[in-house]
Design an enzyme around this catalytic site. Structure first.
Site, mmCIF file in Angstrom:
data_model
loop_
_atom_site.group_PDB
_atom_site.id
_atom_site.type_symbol
_atom_site.label_atom_id
_atom_site.label_comp_id
_atom_site.label_asym_id
_atom_site.label_seq_id
_atom_site.Cartn_x
_atom_site.Cartn_y
_atom_site.Cartn_z
ATOM 1 N N LYS A 14 0.957 -1.201 -0.009
ATOM 2 C CA LYS A 14 0.069 0.218 0.198
ATOM 3 C C LYS A 14 0.925 1.243 -0.074
ATOM 4 O O LYS A 14 0.827 2.057 -0.682
ATOM 5 C CB LYS A 14 -0.771 0.151 1.081
ATOM 6 C CG LYS A 14 -2.043 -1.519 1.439
ATOM 7 C CD LYS A 14 -2.703 -1.044 2.720
ATOM 8 C CE LYS A 14 -2.222 -1.011 3.964
ATOM 9 N NZ LYS A 14 -1.566 -2.703 4.128
ATOM 10 N N ARG A 89 -9.152 0.151 8.862
ATOM 11 C CA ARG A 89 -9.321 -1.062 8.886
ATOM 12 C C ARG A 89 -9.783 -1.438 9.933
ATOM 13 O O ARG A 89 -9.818 -3.128 10.373
ATOM 14 C CB ARG A 89 -7.833 -0.846 9.797
ATOM 15 C CG ARG A 89 -6.776 -0.850 9.767
ATOM 16 C CD ARG A 89 -5.412 -1.335 10.696
ATOM 17 N NE ARG A 89 -4.186 -1.225 10.078
ATOM 18 C CZ ARG A 89 -3.236 -0.897 9.639
ATOM 19 N NH1 ARG A 89 -3.285 0.425 8.926
ATOM 20 N NH2 ARG A 89 -1.956 -0.924 9.410
ATOM 21 N N ARG A 128 11.628 -6.191 5.120
ATOM 22 C CA ARG A 128 10.628 -4.921 4.785
ATOM 23 C C ARG A 128 12.295 -4.649 6.652
ATOM 24 O O ARG A 128 12.774 -3.221 6.209
ATOM 25 C CB ARG A 128 9.702 -4.584 4.865
ATOM 26 C CG ARG A 128 9.307 -3.009 5.337
ATOM 27 C CD ARG A 128 8.228 -1.988 4.666
ATOM 28 N NE ARG A 128 6.831 -2.765 6.074
ATOM 29 C CZ ARG A 128 5.609 -2.594 6.157
ATOM 30 N NH1 ARG A 128 5.440 -2.303 4.625
ATOM 31 N NH2 ARG A 128 5.381 -2.467 6.796
ATOM 32 N N ARG A 134 11.539 -0.603 11.901
ATOM 33 C CA ARG A 134 10.050 -1.586 12.152
ATOM 34 C C ARG A 134 10.704 -2.299 13.438
ATOM 35 O O ARG A 134 10.658 -3.242 12.970
ATOM 36 C CB ARG A 134 8.352 -1.117 11.672
ATOM 37 C CG ARG A 134 8.234 0.277 10.589
ATOM 38 C CD ARG A 134 7.584 0.404 10.051
ATOM 39 N NE ARG A 134 6.224 0.167 10.202
ATOM 40 C CZ ARG A 134 4.814 -0.403 10.064
ATOM 41 N NH1 ARG A 134 5.030 -0.129 8.478
ATOM 42 N NH2 ARG A 134 3.999 -1.650 10.499
ATOM 43 N N ARG A 146 -0.615 -9.192 13.604
ATOM 44 C CA ARG A 146 -0.955 -7.668 12.282
ATOM 45 C C ARG A 146 -1.465 -8.806 11.768
ATOM 46 O O ARG A 146 -3.415 -8.344 10.803
ATOM 47 C CB ARG A 146 0.247 -7.268 12.244
ATOM 48 C CG ARG A 146 0.807 -6.222 13.340
ATOM 49 C CD ARG A 146 2.082 -5.788 12.466
ATOM 50 N NE ARG A 146 2.257 -5.024 11.354
ATOM 51 C CZ ARG A 146 3.552 -4.523 10.498
ATOM 52 N NH1 ARG A 146 4.478 -5.665 10.493
ATOM 53 N NH2 ARG A 146 3.035 -4.301 9.203
#
Ligand code: AMP
Length: 190
Positions: A14, A89, A128, A134, A146
């Protein structure tokens, strides 16, 4: 006015795709995850609250998130439109977004949902973590949480927009350019 919800599980692409669409259509990109992270960096009260949820891979409560999103939208009175990335969400957030945007006379134009299977999501997020810094990308248990939260609380939001005839599913596997082209083909002319 073009208001696009870019939808999909964590790691679907996204954020990456938003940067291309913003350039192409001159839209404002609002990523609730980025806004929360900026608040954490700035040590705001909102950041402290958000961090306690984000670290565990849980959703920040709806009331806080909705209020924050609306105040962000209000910062751009001259926007040609928005890309909502990571919001809504939950169905509660979707209902709030619909009534907020309808009140402004600029309803949601479409939801574009990137479809990527679970194993691919996990390997993308782990990769990532090397560059994102993160914590929620680096821990496999948080990643799994998640994804579970996405399936349970977020996926029903797709039904909400499908019922309004605004949902398009997009194959999220391929090169970045191929996926951008698929998204562009699905964006309605304004
Ligand atoms: P993201 O950058 O979209 O992956 O979001 C990172 C984290 O921020 C999520 O795991 C949630 O803890 C929080 N978050 C982002 N957007 C929302 C939202 N719309 N509602 C609740 N929590 C959110």
């Amino acid at each position: 006015m073009l208001n696009i919800i870019l939808f999909g599980p964590p790691g679907a692409g996204k954020g990456t795709q938003s940067t291309f669409l913003v350039e192409e259509y001159g839209l404002v990109h609002l990523s609730t995850g980025d806004i929360f992270r900026a608040n954490i960096k700035g040590s705001t009260e909102l950041g402290q609250l958000a961090q306690s949820y984000m670290d565990k891979g849980q959703l920040v409560p709806d009331d806080v998130t909705i209020r924050m999103l609306e105040s962000e939208v209000n910062k751009f009175p001259d926007a040609k439109g928005f890309i909502f990335d990571g919001f809504p969400r939950t169905t509660t957030q979707a209902v709030a977004l619909d009534s907020f945007l309808e009140g402004r006379g600029t309803p949601v134009s479409c939801m574009l949902a990137l479809d990527v299977e679970e194993e691919e999501l996990k390997s993308r997020l782990i990769a990532r973590a090397e560059t994102s810094g993160r914590a929620d990308d680096a821990d496999p248990a948080v990643i799994q949480n998640r994804i579970n939260v996405y399936r349970k609380e977020t996926e029903p939001v797709a039904e909400h927009y499908a019922a309004q005839g605004k949902y398009t599913g997009i194959d999220g596997i391929g090169t970045i350019e191929e996926i951008t082209d698929r998204l562009k083909a699905a964006i309605p002319a304004v």
